[in-house]
Design a protein around this motif. Structure first.
Motif, mmCIF file in Angstrom:
data_model
loop_
_atom_site.group_PDB
_atom_site.id
_atom_site.type_symbol
_atom_site.label_atom_id
_atom_site.label_comp_id
_atom_site.label_asym_id
_atom_site.label_seq_id
_atom_site.Cartn_x
_atom_site.Cartn_y
_atom_site.Cartn_z
ATOM 1 N N UNK A 14 -22.016 7.335 6.432
ATOM 2 C CA UNK A 14 -21.834 8.033 5.157
ATOM 3 C C UNK A 14 -20.457 8.671 5.073
ATOM 4 N N UNK A 15 -20.016 9.254 6.168
ATOM 5 C CA UNK A 15 -18.686 9.865 6.168
ATOM 6 C C UNK A 15 -17.633 8.794 5.915
ATOM 7 N N UNK A 19 -14.891 7.961 2.342
ATOM 8 C CA UNK A 19 -13.433 7.837 2.273
ATOM 9 C C UNK A 19 -13.014 7.095 1.009
ATOM 10 N N UNK A 20 -13.808 6.098 0.625
ATOM 11 C CA UNK A 20 -13.480 5.323 -0.576
ATOM 12 C C UNK A 20 -14.439 5.611 -1.721
ATOM 13 N N UNK A 23 -18.713 10.057 -3.605
ATOM 14 C CA UNK A 23 -20.094 10.419 -3.914
ATOM 15 C C UNK A 23 -21.052 10.160 -2.752
ATOM 16 N N UNK A 24 -20.659 9.338 -1.786
ATOM 17 C CA UNK A 24 -21.500 9.068 -0.614
ATOM 18 C C UNK A 24 -21.704 10.339 0.216
ATOM 19 N N UNK A 25 -20.758 11.251 0.125
ATOM 20 C CA UNK A 25 -20.856 12.495 0.899
ATOM 21 C C UNK A 25 -22.023 13.358 0.428
ATOM 22 N N UNK A 63 -12.233 17.629 5.238
ATOM 23 C CA UNK A 63 -11.856 17.165 6.581
ATOM 24 C C UNK A 63 -12.578 15.886 6.987
ATOM 25 N N UNK A 64 -13.200 15.212 6.054
ATOM 26 C CA UNK A 64 -14.028 14.058 6.397
ATOM 27 C C UNK A 64 -13.265 12.920 7.064
#
Length: 193
Positions: A14-15, A19-20, A23-25, A63-64
């Protein structure tokens, strides 16, 4: 076309997806926000808990890209961020412990009979327990509470705080010993022989 993130995959996936697809976060928030909220509520009370949980996820999101993808479970990372944010609130935590010391002991417990006895015994030693927690050095208290209230393993606590597992063990041992001594070297949840 935007694809939806996996709903129950490893946290690292998920992290990476965030990045792209930022919303996945949100899935990490859905998975862990309630757990973090319960932890902060126990330490500082419900009032600052929402703000601190929100701030934890804002920091984590920013900071992901530095997240170590070899860790599939993000809980230690999130608890680590939260613990650093909590360190700014040490005065609030100490004030909460002082307020708990002054608060009357609530003898009413809505639970099955076997939990009533444990609850009453634990409530009876609450002032001593709160005093013992307040007297612990912050580093020992963080380790003790991450294990007891955060339900993290020693390895996860080490990862969360960025310290060796041996340091976790020694701080936990020291914290438990001091709390036990403050309670008269007894465990109120164990029946007397």
């Amino acid at each position: 076309m935007i694809t939806q993130p996996a709903t129950r995959g490893p946290d690292a996936d998920l992290v990476r997806a965030s990045w792209t697809q930022p919303e996945a976060f949100a899935e990490l928030f859905d998975r862990y926000s309630a757990m973090l909220y319960r932890y902060v509520s126990k330490r500082l009370g419900p009032e600052p808990a929402e703000d601190l949980v929100g701030e934890t996820f804002l920091v984590a999101f920013s900071r992901r890209r530095s997240y170590d993808l070899s860790y599939t479970d993000a809980r230690p990372w999130l608890f680590g961020i939260l613990t650093k944010l909590l360190s700014r609130h040490h005065r609030s935590e100490a004030a909460r412990y002082r307020a708990l010391l002054r608060a009357p002991v609530d003898g009413h417990v809505d639970s099955p009979a076997e939990r009533v006895a444990s609850g009453v015994s634990a409530q009876a030693v609450r002032p001593e327990l709160v005093g013992a927690l307040a007297a612990l050095p912050a580093k020992d208290r963080d380790v003790l509470l991450l294990v007891a209230w955060g339900d993290l393993t020693y390895v996860e606590v080490a990862q969360a705080l960025g310290i060796p597992v041996g340091t976790v063990r020694s701080r936990l041992n020291r914290g438990r010993r001091k709390v036990r001594a403050a309670l008269g070297d007894t465990n109120p949840l164990q029946e007397e022989a």
